[in-house]
Scaffold this motif. Sequence first.
Motif, PDB file in Angstrom:
ATOM      1  N   UNK A 108     -75.839  32.824 -13.028  1.00 17.03           N
ATOM      2  CA  UNK A 108     -75.672  32.802 -11.588  1.00 17.03           C
ATOM      3  C   UNK A 108     -74.476  33.614 -11.131  1.00 17.03           C
ATOM      4  N   UNK A 109     -74.148  33.460  -9.848  1.00 13.90           N
ATOM      5  CA  UNK A 109     -73.028  34.198  -9.263  1.00 13.90           C
ATOM      6  C   UNK A 109     -71.704  33.656  -9.778  1.00 13.90           C
ATOM      7  N   UNK A 110     -70.649  34.471  -9.763  1.00 19.88           N
ATOM      8  CA  UNK A 110     -69.320  33.988 -10.172  1.00 19.88           C
ATOM      9  C   UNK A 110     -68.903  32.774  -9.354  1.00 19.88           C
ATOM     10  N   UNK A 139     -71.684  28.553 -11.971  1.00 19.55           N
ATOM     11  CA  UNK A 139     -71.519  27.125 -11.704  1.00 19.55           C
ATOM     12  C   UNK A 139     -71.899  26.252 -12.888  1.00 19.55           C
ATOM     13  N   UNK A 140     -72.582  26.836 -13.891  1.00 15.08           N
ATOM     14  CA  UNK A 140     -72.961  26.089 -15.090  1.00 15.08           C
ATOM     15  C   UNK A 140     -72.048  26.402 -16.281  1.00 15.08           C
ATOM     16  N   UNK A 141     -70.954  27.122 -16.030  1.00 14.62           N
ATOM     17  CA  UNK A 141     -70.017  27.433 -17.096  1.00 14.62           C
ATOM     18  C   UNK A 141     -70.424  28.576 -17.988  1.00 14.62           C
ATOM     19  N   UNK A 142     -71.391  29.386 -17.563  1.00 14.24           N
ATOM     20  CA  UNK A 142     -71.845  30.525 -18.369  1.00 14.24           C
ATOM     21  C   UNK A 142     -71.082  31.785 -17.959  1.00 14.24           C
ATOM     22  N   UNK A 143     -70.711  32.590 -18.952  1.00 16.20           N
ATOM     23  CA  UNK A 143     -69.994  33.834 -18.683  1.00 16.20           C
ATOM     24  C   UNK A 143     -70.837  34.755 -17.809  1.00 16.20           C
ATOM     25  N   UNK A 144     -70.228  35.290 -16.745  1.00 12.33           N
ATOM     26  CA  UNK A 144     -70.886  36.296 -15.908  1.00 12.33           C
ATOM     27  C   UNK A 144     -70.516  37.654 -16.511  1.00 12.33           C
ATOM     28  N   UNK A 182     -61.056  41.893 -13.998  1.00  6.54           N
ATOM     29  CA  UNK A 182     -61.852  41.594 -15.186  1.00  6.54           C
ATOM     30  C   UNK A 182     -62.766  42.768 -15.506  1.00  6.54           C
ATOM     31  N   UNK A 183     -63.136  42.868 -16.736  1.00  5.00           N
ATOM     32  CA  UNK A 183     -64.076  43.894 -17.201  1.00  5.00           C
ATOM     33  C   UNK A 183     -65.072  43.190 -18.105  1.00  5.00           C
ATOM     34  N   UNK A 184     -66.367  43.379 -17.800  1.00  2.00           N
ATOM     35  CA  UNK A 184     -67.403  42.613 -18.501  1.00  2.00           C
ATOM     36  C   UNK A 184     -67.140  41.112 -18.373  1.00  2.00           C
ATOM     37  N   UNK A 185     -66.583  40.735 -17.219  1.00  2.00           N
ATOM     38  CA  UNK A 185     -66.369  39.319 -16.939  1.00  2.00           C
ATOM     39  C   UNK A 185     -65.165  38.704 -17.603  1.00  2.00           C
ATOM     40  N   UNK A 186     -64.301  39.533 -18.229  1.00  2.00           N
ATOM     41  CA  UNK A 186     -63.184  38.979 -18.976  1.00  2.00           C
ATOM     42  C   UNK A 186     -61.899  39.770 -18.742  1.00  2.00           C
ATOM     43  N   UNK A 187     -60.785  39.102 -18.974  1.00  2.00           N
ATOM     44  CA  UNK A 187     -59.474  39.734 -18.983  1.00  2.00           C
ATOM     45  C   UNK A 187     -58.617  38.973 -19.994  1.00  2.00           C
ATOM     46  N   UNK A 188     -57.393  39.443 -20.187  1.00  2.00           N
ATOM     47  CA  UNK A 188     -56.501  38.824 -21.172  1.00  2.00           C
ATOM     48  C   UNK A 188     -55.117  38.648 -20.579  1.00  2.00           C
ATOM     49  N   UNK A 189     -54.535  37.472 -20.800  1.00  2.00           N
ATOM     50  CA  UNK A 189     -53.143  37.216 -20.438  1.00  2.00           C
ATOM     51  C   UNK A 189     -52.390  36.814 -21.695  1.00  2.00           C
TER      52      UNK A 189
END
Length: 230
Positions: A108-110, A139-144, A182-189
């Motif tokens: 789903x949507x972010x 909303x279901x905890x799946x990576x966008x 984010x890139x491909x739905x991810x980032x890093x800290x």
Amino acid sequence: MSGVSPVEMLVERPTLPGTEQVAVWWGYFDELASWTWDVEPGRPMTVHVYTPGDSVRLLLNGAEVPGGAATPERATATFTVPYASGELTAVAGRDGEEIGRTTLGTVGAPAALRLVPDVTDLTTSRDDLAHVLVEVTDSHGRLVPDATLKVMFQVDGAGELAAVGNGNPHNVDSFRQPRRHTWHGQALAILRPAKRPGRVTLTASAPGLRPAALTLTVGQQRARSDRGQP
């Protein structure tokens, strides 16, 4: 072989009408482990399945996808799949037996951010770091998988933000600023502890999404048992 995946599946990013992707020599396809695409239903999508097996079956919402290169060549089987939301599953086999399967689902949507650290605590050593993966989820905890959103970071307590990143080779923003797309739905800290014991909290936020917070304990650095050794 231990540590070798029996099957992986990636989908080529759609190209403009009348064009196609070509991977030559040391090149590679612009592909993503995603079955979430902003295209019209029925749009032909190119799917690559990578496997050491000798056969591949592709299922879209439980129905086998006809045609396509079902026999791997150089460990790759390629299919053309009319896009439909749902689940795309690749089943790899060898000598008539299934050796593995993998599934990509339409998400789903972010809706929220999620923080995933690589450690559960830190010490007061300045060389001790926590790498925290930031994920955009539905909303279901799946990576966008292709979400591109600006994430803001705040650090409180016994630590500081050492750096941020996202893996995007075209992103040349400073890695010392408390923000990153984010890139491909991810980032890093990356967190660096203070020189004093305590707790350090990282908060990540993005417009329109549920924020996420993570707290790690910073303990006193333990003395080396091999003191005096080089």
